[in-house]
Design a protein around this motif. Structure first.
Motif, mmCIF file in Angstrom:
data_model
loop_
_atom_site.group_PDB
_atom_site.id
_atom_site.type_symbol
_atom_site.label_atom_id
_atom_site.label_comp_id
_atom_site.label_asym_id
_atom_site.label_seq_id
_atom_site.Cartn_x
_atom_site.Cartn_y
_atom_site.Cartn_z
ATOM 1 N N GLY A 243 -22.706 16.837 -66.081
ATOM 2 C CA GLY A 243 -21.419 16.163 -65.955
ATOM 3 C C GLY A 243 -20.918 16.333 -64.543
ATOM 4 N N PHE A 244 -19.656 15.985 -64.319
ATOM 5 C CA PHE A 244 -19.077 16.243 -63.000
ATOM 6 C C PHE A 244 -17.622 16.645 -63.137
ATOM 7 C CE2 PHE A 244 -18.025 11.596 -63.144
ATOM 8 C CZ PHE A 244 -16.680 11.641 -62.809
ATOM 9 N N LEU A 245 -17.141 17.308 -62.113
ATOM 10 C CA LEU A 245 -15.711 17.554 -61.934
ATOM 11 C C LEU A 245 -15.321 16.945 -60.604
ATOM 12 C CD1 LEU A 245 -13.068 18.863 -62.909
ATOM 13 C CD2 LEU A 245 -13.689 20.877 -61.576
ATOM 14 N N TYR A 246 -14.396 15.999 -60.647
ATOM 15 C CA TYR A 246 -13.815 15.460 -59.433
ATOM 16 C C TYR A 246 -12.707 16.395 -58.981
ATOM 17 C CZ TYR A 246 -10.244 12.890 -56.839
ATOM 18 O OH TYR A 246 -9.288 12.533 -55.919
ATOM 19 N N VAL A 247 -12.735 16.786 -57.704
ATOM 20 C CA VAL A 247 -11.718 17.657 -57.113
ATOM 21 C C VAL A 247 -11.196 16.972 -55.857
ATOM 22 C CG1 VAL A 247 -11.177 19.952 -56.208
ATOM 23 C CG2 VAL A 247 -12.967 19.689 -57.958
ATOM 24 N N ARG A 248 -9.957 16.536 -55.903
ATOM 25 C CA ARG A 248 -9.383 15.821 -54.764
ATOM 26 C C ARG A 248 -9.416 16.684 -53.505
ATOM 27 N NH1 ARG A 248 -6.436 11.346 -54.047
ATOM 28 N NH2 ARG A 248 -6.198 10.997 -56.295
ATOM 29 N N ARG A 249 -9.713 16.045 -52.402
ATOM 30 C CA ARG A 249 -9.753 16.754 -51.120
ATOM 31 C C ARG A 249 -8.422 17.450 -50.863
ATOM 32 N NH1 ARG A 249 -11.328 13.631 -45.610
ATOM 33 N NH2 ARG A 249 -13.441 14.227 -46.227
ATOM 34 N N GLY A 250 -8.486 18.701 -50.461
ATOM 35 C CA GLY A 250 -7.295 19.497 -50.205
ATOM 36 C C GLY A 250 -6.919 20.419 -51.336
ATOM 37 N N VAL A 251 -7.469 20.175 -52.538
ATOM 38 C CA VAL A 251 -7.210 21.066 -53.667
ATOM 39 C C VAL A 251 -8.113 22.287 -53.537
ATOM 40 C CG1 VAL A 251 -7.372 21.341 -56.174
ATOM 41 C CG2 VAL A 251 -6.484 19.214 -55.205
ATOM 42 N N LYS A 252 -7.505 23.448 -53.500
ATOM 43 C CA LYS A 252 -8.265 24.685 -53.356
ATOM 44 C C LYS A 252 -8.624 25.217 -54.747
ATOM 45 C CE LYS A 252 -6.093 25.888 -48.944
ATOM 46 N NZ LYS A 252 -5.273 26.886 -48.195
ATOM 47 N N LEU A 253 -9.823 24.873 -55.169
ATOM 48 C CA LEU A 253 -10.283 25.266 -56.495
ATOM 49 C C LEU A 253 -11.394 26.300 -56.341
ATOM 50 C CD1 LEU A 253 -9.778 24.451 -59.508
ATOM 51 C CD2 LEU A 253 -11.891 23.124 -59.331
ATOM 52 N N PRO A 254 -11.132 27.566 -56.730
ATOM 53 C CA PRO A 254 -12.157 28.601 -56.595
ATOM 54 C C PRO A 254 -13.371 28.314 -57.475
ATOM 55 C CG PRO A 254 -9.990 29.563 -57.002
ATOM 56 C CD PRO A 254 -9.874 28.098 -57.255
ATOM 57 N N SER A 255 -14.469 28.969 -57.152
ATOM 58 C CA SER A 255 -15.687 28.840 -57.951
ATOM 59 C C SER A 255 -15.444 29.348 -59.360
ATOM 60 C CB SER A 255 -16.822 29.630 -57.310
ATOM 61 O OG SER A 255 -17.091 29.155 -56.014
ATOM 62 N N PHE A 256 -16.145 28.761 -60.299
ATOM 63 C CA PHE A 256 -16.097 29.196 -61.689
ATOM 64 C C PHE A 256 -17.373 29.957 -62.047
ATOM 65 C CE2 PHE A 256 -16.479 28.082 -66.334
ATOM 66 C CZ PHE A 256 -15.440 28.895 -66.751
ATOM 67 N N LEU A 257 -18.504 29.482 -61.556
ATOM 68 C CA LEU A 257 -19.778 30.185 -61.707
ATOM 69 C C LEU A 257 -20.148 30.801 -60.374
ATOM 70 C CD1 LEU A 257 -21.869 27.625 -63.817
ATOM 71 C CD2 LEU A 257 -20.499 29.556 -64.626
ATOM 72 N N HIS A 258 -20.587 32.036 -60.387
ATOM 73 C CA HIS A 258 -20.897 32.776 -59.161
ATOM 74 C C HIS A 258 -22.378 33.145 -59.128
ATOM 75 C CE1 HIS A 258 -16.539 33.210 -58.592
ATOM 76 N NE2 HIS A 258 -16.500 33.478 -59.883
ATOM 77 N N GLY A 259 -22.918 33.243 -57.906
ATOM 78 C CA GLY A 259 -24.303 33.672 -57.786
ATOM 79 C C GLY A 259 -25.128 32.848 -56.829
ATOM 80 N N GLY A 260 -24.564 31.846 -56.212
ATOM 81 C CA GLY A 260 -25.308 31.018 -55.273
ATOM 82 C C GLY A 260 -24.381 30.105 -54.500
ATOM 83 N N GLU A 261 -24.952 29.396 -53.535
ATOM 84 C CA GLU A 261 -24.158 28.531 -52.654
ATOM 85 C C GLU A 261 -24.325 27.056 -52.980
ATOM 86 O OE1 GLU A 261 -21.913 29.587 -50.407
ATOM 87 O OE2 GLU A 261 -22.351 31.533 -51.323
ATOM 88 N N GLN A 262 -24.827 26.761 -54.189
ATOM 89 C CA GLN A 262 -25.001 25.362 -54.553
ATOM 90 C C GLN A 262 -23.644 24.654 -54.660
ATOM 91 O OE1 GLN A 262 -26.401 27.925 -56.209
ATOM 92 N NE2 GLN A 262 -28.625 27.616 -56.163
ATOM 93 N N GLU A 263 -23.694 23.333 -54.618
ATOM 94 C CA GLU A 263 -22.484 22.490 -54.683
ATOM 95 C C GLU A 263 -21.450 22.942 -53.655
ATOM 96 O OE1 GLU A 263 -22.093 19.482 -56.910
ATOM 97 O OE2 GLU A 263 -24.133 19.977 -56.305
ATOM 98 N N ARG A 264 -21.942 23.086 -52.439
ATOM 99 C CA ARG A 264 -21.104 23.450 -51.288
ATOM 100 C C ARG A 264 -20.342 24.749 -51.540
ATOM 101 N NH1 ARG A 264 -20.643 18.481 -52.647
ATOM 102 N NH2 ARG A 264 -18.447 18.417 -53.198
ATOM 103 N N GLY A 265 -21.019 25.675 -52.224
ATOM 104 C CA GLY A 265 -20.465 27.006 -52.435
ATOM 105 C C GLY A 265 -19.462 27.106 -53.557
ATOM 106 N N ARG A 266 -19.269 26.023 -54.341
ATOM 107 C CA ARG A 266 -18.246 26.039 -55.385
ATOM 108 C C ARG A 266 -18.792 26.159 -56.800
ATOM 109 N NH1 ARG A 266 -13.224 21.870 -54.125
ATOM 110 N NH2 ARG A 266 -12.000 23.337 -52.888
ATOM 111 N N ARG A 267 -20.095 25.903 -56.983
ATOM 112 C CA ARG A 267 -20.645 25.947 -58.331
ATOM 113 C C ARG A 267 -22.073 26.463 -58.254
ATOM 114 N NH1 ARG A 267 -24.611 24.275 -62.290
ATOM 115 N NH2 ARG A 267 -23.529 24.104 -64.297
ATOM 116 N N ALA A 268 -22.237 27.761 -58.485
ATOM 117 C CA ALA A 268 -23.546 28.391 -58.362
ATOM 118 C C ALA A 268 -24.483 27.939 -59.473
ATOM 119 C CB ALA A 268 -23.402 29.907 -58.394
#
Length: 420
Positions: A243-268
């Motif tokens: 699936g996908f999550l759209y995140v508007r530019r400027g919204v500071k949304l921390p990572s939910f899954l940790h452990g890697g730098e995939q998806e520009r560091g936001r989704r490991a």
């Protein structure tokens, strides 16, 4: 005997085109997109092409699209990360003693407990991916307002605005309900939240669960004025598990899954390259096809209401998803109906697939005021692009004697209409 698949809201068949697009990445193009050598870079290029395709379908920038495992993860990420990040900001903006005292009096939150503050606005008929996540956040000290809906399932934009508090972090309202198909006034809510921000300086993020609506109706994130949007591939003839999550530019949304730098560091996590490619191909096809689903839907609704007595439609009769029909048959039990329909190769649902096996009536139907005994007789029929008028005619013709038989054996029906 012919099969009649009438549960496209639960999942859809993988299209031939999506499968063909996926096959190289399941066989010869198996590289890990995080590696620097050729195999990996080809996989990465395929992901980025897919990201551009998906972004185009909702009027977003490619950099605003983050691939996930599906709608549930996207919903969890949007709500949990937004709220956890918002606590730190609240501790700065609600620090003055006067403000803290007001918050303490009205919202049970003292200045010493500001890091436990935070408020979410949603509604009573959201998918369980939202409702259960809100329940989790309540256990972590957040407050949640669950707005009621009207008898057709509409959320009132006035009620959304009236529920706003100084510590409101997020509003989450779905585009379309997964059970009754009602479309919500997302664009109006988004516009009013933007106006509120301009007048008060309070920025409240706006998330929408578009899992049932994406690729079934036109969606544009700027027209809707949403900051976050969730979608899932398997609702539009794409593969499961992406699936996908759209995140508007400027919204500071921390990572939910940790452990890697995939998806520009936001989704490991190693990217599901084949799934992402199949998702993009399915979305490209679904968003570009003008089907006749609405006409088939309306024909099915008309026949059910006219030809089967004591039948009522749930949800908005016109402002609803083009593939959704949800009805209540009085004096029968829905689970028994499903079993008998299955014997006739008619595959439907009594509600959300995620709530299958529950002994309780649908939370959506009870929220719109359907009596429990009637809610137990509900049936959701959701069609696909391949469903024809002939198909739904055959389904209704097969259903009518089944429902008549169930009513003849129903004590409630017999006591009211047969015995004197």
């Amino acid at each position: 005997m012919k099969d009649y698949y009438m549960d496209h809201a639960a999942t859809t068949p993988l299209s031939k085109e999506a499968l063909e697009a996926m096959m190289p990445y399941l066989t010869t193009e198996y590289g890990n997109a995080s590696t620097v050598y050729t195999y990996g870079q080809r996989a990465k290029a395929a992901i980025e092409r897919s990201r551009r395709t998906i972004a185009t379908t909702i009027g977003a920038k490619p950099s605003e699209i983050y691939f996930t495992s599906g709608g549930t993860e996207s919903d969890n990420w949007a709500l949990i990360s937004t709220c956890e990040a918002g606590r730190e900001q609240l501790s700065k903006t609600l620090q003055p003693q006067a403000t803290a005292a007001a918050v303490d009096q009205k919202y049970r939150c003292s200045s010493k407990a500001l890091m436990k503050c935070g408020h979410i606005i949603t509604d009573q008929i959201e998918h369980h991916a939202i409702l259960h996540t809100c329940a989790y956040l309540e256990k972590r000290g957040f407050d949640v307002t669950y707005l009621p809906v009207d008898h057709e399932g509409h959320v009132d934009p006035d009620a959304v605005m009236a529920a706003i508090r100084p510590d409101t972090l997020l509003v989450s309202i779905m585009v379309a309900n997964n059970e009754i198909g009602t479309l919500e006034p997302i664009a109006e809510i988004g516009a009013r939240l933007q106006k509120h921000a301009a007048e008060t300086g309070q920025r409240i993020l706006f998330h929408t669960d578009a899992v049932q609506a994406y690729a079934h109706i036109p969606l544009d994130v700027d027209e809707l004025k949403v900051d976050l949007m969730s979608a899932s591939s398997h609702k539009l003839n794409g593969p499961k598990g992406v699936g996908f999550l759209y995140v508007r530019r400027g919204v500071k949304l921390p990572s939910f899954l940790h452990g890697g730098e995939q998806e520009r560091g936001r989704r490991a996590g190693t990217e599901n390259v084949a799934g992402i490619v199949g998702f993009a191909r399915a979305a490209e096809l679904a968003c570009g096809v003008n089907t006749q689903e609405s006409a088939v839907r309306d024909h099915l609704i008309k026949r059910l209401l006219v030809e089967i007595p004591y039948t009522s439609l749930n949800g908005d009769p016109t402002h609803r998803l083009p593939n959704n029909v949800n009805v209540c048959f009085k004096y029968i039990e829905g689970e028994t109906l499903l079993l008998l329909l299955n014997e006739k190769h008619i595959y439907a649902s009594a509600g959300s697939a995620c709530a299958s096996g529950s002994l309780e009536p649908s939370h959506v139907l009870t929220a719109i005021g359907i009596a429990h005994e009637d809610a137990y007789g509900s049936l959701r029929l959701t069609i696909g692009p391949e469903t024809t008028l002939e198909d739904v005619d055959e389904v209704v013709d097969l259903m009518k004697p089944i429902i008549a038989h169930l009513r003849e054996t129903s004590p409630q029906y017999r006591n009211r209409f047969i015995t004197s």
